[in-house]
Design an enzyme around this catalytic site. Structure first.
Site, PDB file in Angstrom:
ATOM      1  N   LYS A 124       0.865  -1.185   0.000  1.00 40.72           N
ATOM      2  CA  LYS A 124       0.000   0.000   0.000  1.00 40.72           C
ATOM      3  C   LYS A 124       0.890   1.220   0.000  1.00 40.72           C
ATOM      4  O   LYS A 124       2.060   1.159   0.410  1.00 40.72           O
ATOM      5  CB  LYS A 124      -0.875   0.011   1.258  1.00 40.72           C
ATOM      6  CG  LYS A 124      -2.118   0.856   1.126  1.00 40.72           C
ATOM      7  CD  LYS A 124      -3.209   0.133   0.376  1.00 40.72           C
ATOM      8  CE  LYS A 124      -4.450   0.970   0.191  1.00 40.72           C
ATOM      9  NZ  LYS A 124      -5.548   0.170  -0.358  1.00 40.72           N
TER      10      LYS A 124
HETATM   11  P1  NAD Z   1     -13.194   7.917  -3.254  1.00 38.56           P
HETATM   12  O1  NAD Z   1     -12.197   8.944  -2.929  1.00 38.56           O
HETATM   13  O2  NAD Z   1     -13.583   7.696  -4.672  1.00 38.56           O
HETATM   14  O3  NAD Z   1     -14.560   8.201  -2.449  1.00 38.56           O
HETATM   15  C1  NAD Z   1     -14.584   8.374  -1.061  1.00 38.56           C
HETATM   16  C2  NAD Z   1     -15.975   8.818  -0.647  1.00 38.56           C
HETATM   17  O4  NAD Z   1     -16.040   8.887   0.784  1.00 38.56           O
HETATM   18  C3  NAD Z   1     -16.363  10.204  -1.170  1.00 38.56           C
HETATM   19  O5  NAD Z   1     -17.734  10.210  -1.527  1.00 38.56           O
HETATM   20  C4  NAD Z   1     -16.155  11.086   0.055  1.00 38.56           C
HETATM   21  O6  NAD Z   1     -16.933  12.276   0.027  1.00 38.56           O
HETATM   22  C5  NAD Z   1     -16.588  10.153   1.138  1.00 38.56           C
HETATM   23  N1  NAD Z   1     -16.102  10.537   2.462  1.00 38.56           N
HETATM   24  C6  NAD Z   1     -14.863  10.969   2.814  1.00 38.56           C
HETATM   25  N2  NAD Z   1     -14.851  11.317   4.105  1.00 38.56           N
HETATM   26  C7  NAD Z   1     -16.100  11.086   4.570  1.00 38.56           C
HETATM   27  C8  NAD Z   1     -16.723  11.279   5.825  1.00 38.56           C
HETATM   28  N3  NAD Z   1     -16.041  11.780   6.851  1.00 38.56           N
HETATM   29  N4  NAD Z   1     -18.037  10.923   5.963  1.00 38.56           N
HETATM   30  C9  NAD Z   1     -18.732  10.450   4.906  1.00 38.56           C
HETATM   31  N5  NAD Z   1     -18.192  10.264   3.683  1.00 38.56           N
HETATM   32  C10 NAD Z   1     -16.896  10.580   3.535  1.00 38.56           C
HETATM   33  O7  NAD Z   1     -12.634   6.567  -2.587  1.00 38.56           O
HETATM   34  P2  NAD Z   1     -12.969   5.075  -2.991  1.00 38.56           P
HETATM   35  O8  NAD Z   1     -11.966   4.633  -3.981  1.00 38.56           O
HETATM   36  O9  NAD Z   1     -14.428   4.955  -3.277  1.00 38.56           O
HETATM   37  O10 NAD Z   1     -12.612   4.323  -1.634  1.00 38.56           O
HETATM   38  C11 NAD Z   1     -13.539   4.228  -0.560  1.00 38.56           C
HETATM   39  C12 NAD Z   1     -13.101   3.125   0.399  1.00 38.56           C
HETATM   40  O11 NAD Z   1     -13.035   1.885  -0.327  1.00 38.56           O
HETATM   41  C13 NAD Z   1     -11.723   3.312   1.011  1.00 38.56           C
HETATM   42  O12 NAD Z   1     -11.757   2.785   2.336  1.00 38.56           O
HETATM   43  C14 NAD Z   1     -10.826   2.444   0.151  1.00 38.56           C
HETATM   44  O13 NAD Z   1      -9.677   2.015   0.832  1.00 38.56           O
HETATM   45  C15 NAD Z   1     -11.762   1.299  -0.142  1.00 38.56           C
HETATM   46  N6  NAD Z   1     -11.411   0.525  -1.340  1.00 38.56           N
HETATM   47  C16 NAD Z   1     -11.319   1.134  -2.568  1.00 38.56           C
HETATM   48  C17 NAD Z   1     -11.022   0.376  -3.677  1.00 38.56           C
HETATM   49  C18 NAD Z   1     -10.989   0.972  -5.059  1.00 38.56           C
HETATM   50  O14 NAD Z   1     -10.893   0.192  -6.034  1.00 38.56           O
HETATM   51  N7  NAD Z   1     -11.100   2.274  -5.231  1.00 38.56           N
HETATM   52  C19 NAD Z   1     -10.783  -1.010  -3.553  1.00 38.56           C
HETATM   53  C20 NAD Z   1     -10.883  -1.600  -2.295  1.00 38.56           C
HETATM   54  C21 NAD Z   1     -11.197  -0.815  -1.194  1.00 38.56           C
END
Ligand code: NAD
Length: 419
Positions: free
Chosen positions: A111
C-alpha cells in the site's frame, strides 16, 4: 473520524493485528512465524517537495510499504488523504496480503499514500505531487515488482500520470500500475469493479441466507468510486438505496433514491449535496438507519464501540477498508449483526486490477463480458469458501476469511523460504 482509541493510526494497526492474531491462534502458528508474517518486507518514506500554484513551496510525506510478496508481485492502492501516515499504510498493506490470498490472485500485498488534502489542491498540483512521488519510489515499483492502483482520492487520471512518469525512466510499462483509463491500457470494468464486487457479495449472501437484495433497504456511506457503483448495481438488482452520505452531505429517502440521477449529480457537483427530493440528516445517524444492508464505503474506523449498539442493519458489508474497529466487531457479533469483512467484500477492485495487469502483460484486451464473468467467478468462489469455512468451524465470516488467507500465505512462505 472518531474511533475507540482516539488515534486512527493506532486503531487501524491494532485492528488488523487483532484479526491476524485471532486466526493465527486458530491455526496454531508459532510466535516466530507470526512475526515473519506480520512484519513488512520493505518500507520507504519519502519527502515530496512541490511548488504550489501560488508559488509557495510545500513539502509532503509519501509512503510505500511492501508487506508480503511470497505469492507474487506486491499489489495495493495509493491513497491521498490528510490522515495517511506510516501505521495506516502498513495496516492497509497487510490487508492487501490477506485479500489477494483470499481471492486466489497470484500477488502479494502493499500500500502507499501521500499525506495531503487533495480537496484543497488543483489538478496541476496533484499532477506535480504524483510525478514527484513516482520519481522517489520508481526503483521500488515495477510490472513484476510492485503494482500500485487507485484508492481514496486517487483515480484513473492519477494512474495515467504514474504510468507516464515511470515510463520516462524505464520505458513504456503500462503493467506498472492498474486502474488506468481504458485509453492507456486500463481494463474495461475496472472503475466499477470494487462496487460490483460489493454488490455481488451482498446478493450472494442474501440468496444463501434468505435476505434477498430485491426490495432490501440499503444504506451507503461514501459516494465515491466504490460507494456509487455499489449503490448503482444494487439498485439494478432490485434493492432500495434509502440513505447515502459523503463528506459534504448525508441524505435520506425512505422511498429509495434514483441512484443514476444521484450519481450524475455527484459527478457534476463533485458532491451529493443539493440533490433534490430527499431529507438532509445528521452524518452520525446515517449508520444508525434501519435497513437490511449497511455499506460503509468511505474511511476506516467509522463503526466503533460508541455506535455499534445503535446500528440497526441486519448485515454490514465492508466496502471500505477497516471500517469496523475490533471492539465494534465483537459488540456486533454479540448482537447477531453479520459483518461481511473488507478482505472479501471489497476484493473486486484488486481482482480486476489483476485482470488489467494480465491484459497489459499479454498486450491483449478482454471485452467487458469476460472481465465481469471472471470477476463474478473469482469473488463468488471466495465468498463460498468463506461461508463454508465459517459454517464448518462456527466462526465469524471475518475469522473464516483470515483463516483461509493466512493458510495460503503461510504455505507460500514455507515453500519458498523453508522456514
Ligand atoms: P473515493 O475517494 O472515490 O470516495 C470516497 C468517498 O467517501 C467520497 O464520496 C467522500 O466524500 C466520502 N467521504 C470521505 N470522508 C467522509 C466522511 N467523513 N463521511 C462520509 N463520507 C466521507 O474513494 P474510494 O476509492 O471509493 O474508496 C472508498 C473506500 O473503499 C476506502 O476505504 C478504500 O480504501 C476502499 N477501497 C477502494 C477500492 C478501489 O478500487 N477504489 C478497492 C478496495 C477498497
Amino acid at each position: 473520524m472518531s474511533n475507540d482509541v482516539g488515534e486512527i493510526q493506532v486503531k487501524d494497526l491494532n485492528t488488523t493485528h487483532f484479526q491476524f492474531q485471532q486466526a493465527a491462534d486458530h491455526l496454531g502458528f508459532s510466535d516466530e512465524f507470526r512475526a515473519l508474517l506480520l512484519t513488512p518486507y520493505r518500507e520507504l518514506t519519502v519527502q515530496i517537495p512541490i511548488k504550489m500554484d501560488d508559488g509557495r513551496l510545500a513539502v509532503f510525506n509519501g509512503y510505500r510499504i511492501q508487506h508480503n510478496g511470497a505469492r507474487g508481485p506486491y499489489k495495493g492502492g495509493l491513497r491521498y488523504h490528510p490522515e495517511v501516515d506510516h501505521d495506516e499504510v502498513l495496516s492497509l498493506a497487510s490487508l492487501m496480503t490477506w485479500k489477494t490470498a483470499l481471492v486466489g490472485i497470484p500477488m502479494g500485498g502493499a500500500k502507499g499514500g501521500v499525506s495531503c488534502n487533495p480537496r484543497n489542491m488543483s489538478q496541476a498540483e496533484i499532477q506535480r505531487l504524483t510525478r514527484s512521488f513516482v520519481s522517489k519510489i520508481h526503483l521500488m515499483i515495477g510490472p513484476y515488482r510492485d503494482i500500485p492502483a487507485p484508492d481514496m482520492n486517487t483515480n484513473p487520471q492519477v494512474m495515467a500520470w504514474i504510468m507516464d512518469e515511470y515510463g520516462k525512466i524505464h520505458g513504456f510499462s503500462p503493467a506498472v500500475v492498474t486502474g488506468k483509463p481504458v485509453g492507456v491500457g486500463g481494463s474495461l470494468g475496472r472503475n466499477e469493479a470494487t462496487g460490483r464486487g460489493v454488490a455481488l457479495v451482498t446478493a450472494a449472501y442474501g440468496k444463501r441466507k434468505g435476505l434477498p437484495v430485491e426490495d432490501a433497504r440499503v444504506v451507503v456511506q461514501g459516494f465515491g468510486n466504490v460507494g456509487s457503483h455499489a449503490a448503482l448495481i444494487l439498485e439494478e438488482m432490485g434493492a432500495k438505496v434509502i440513505g447515502v452520505g459523503d463528506i459534504d452531505a448525508t441524505l435520506y429517502n425512505p422511498n429509495g433514491f434514483n441512484t443514476k440521477k444521484l450519481h450524475q449529480h455527484a459527478i457534476e457537483e463533485r458532491s451529493i449535496k443539493g440533490f433534490p427530493d430527499c431529507e438532509e440528516i445528521e452524518p452520525a445517524s446515517l449508520l444508525e438507519l434501519e435497513c437490511e444492508y449497511l455499506i460503509p464505503a468511505a474511511l476506516g474506523g467509522v463503526i466503533t464501540k460508541f455506535n455499534a449498539d445503535k446500528i440497526k442493519a441486519k448485515v454490514i458489508v465492508e466496502a471500505a477498508n477497516s471500517p469496523t474497529t475490533t471492539n465494534a466487531d465483537l459488540a456486533l457479533e454479540d448482537r447477531g449483526i453479520v459483518v461481511i469483512p473488507d478482505i472479501l467484500a471489497n476484493s473486486g477492485g484488486v481482482t480486476v486490477s489483476y485482470f488489467e495487469w494480465v491484459q497489459n502483460i499479454q498486450q491483449y484486451r478482454w471485452d467487458l463480458d469476460r472481465v465481469n464473468q471472471e470477476l463474478e467467478k473469482t469473488i463468488l468462489g471466495a465468498f463460498a469458501r468463506v461461508m463454508d469455512r465459517a459454517e464448518k468451524e462456527n466462526v465469524s465470516l471475518r475469522v473464516a476469511a483470515y483463516l483461509l488467507a493466512l493458510q495460503e500465505v503461510a504455505e507460500a512462505v514455507e515453500l519458498r523460504s523453508g522456514f
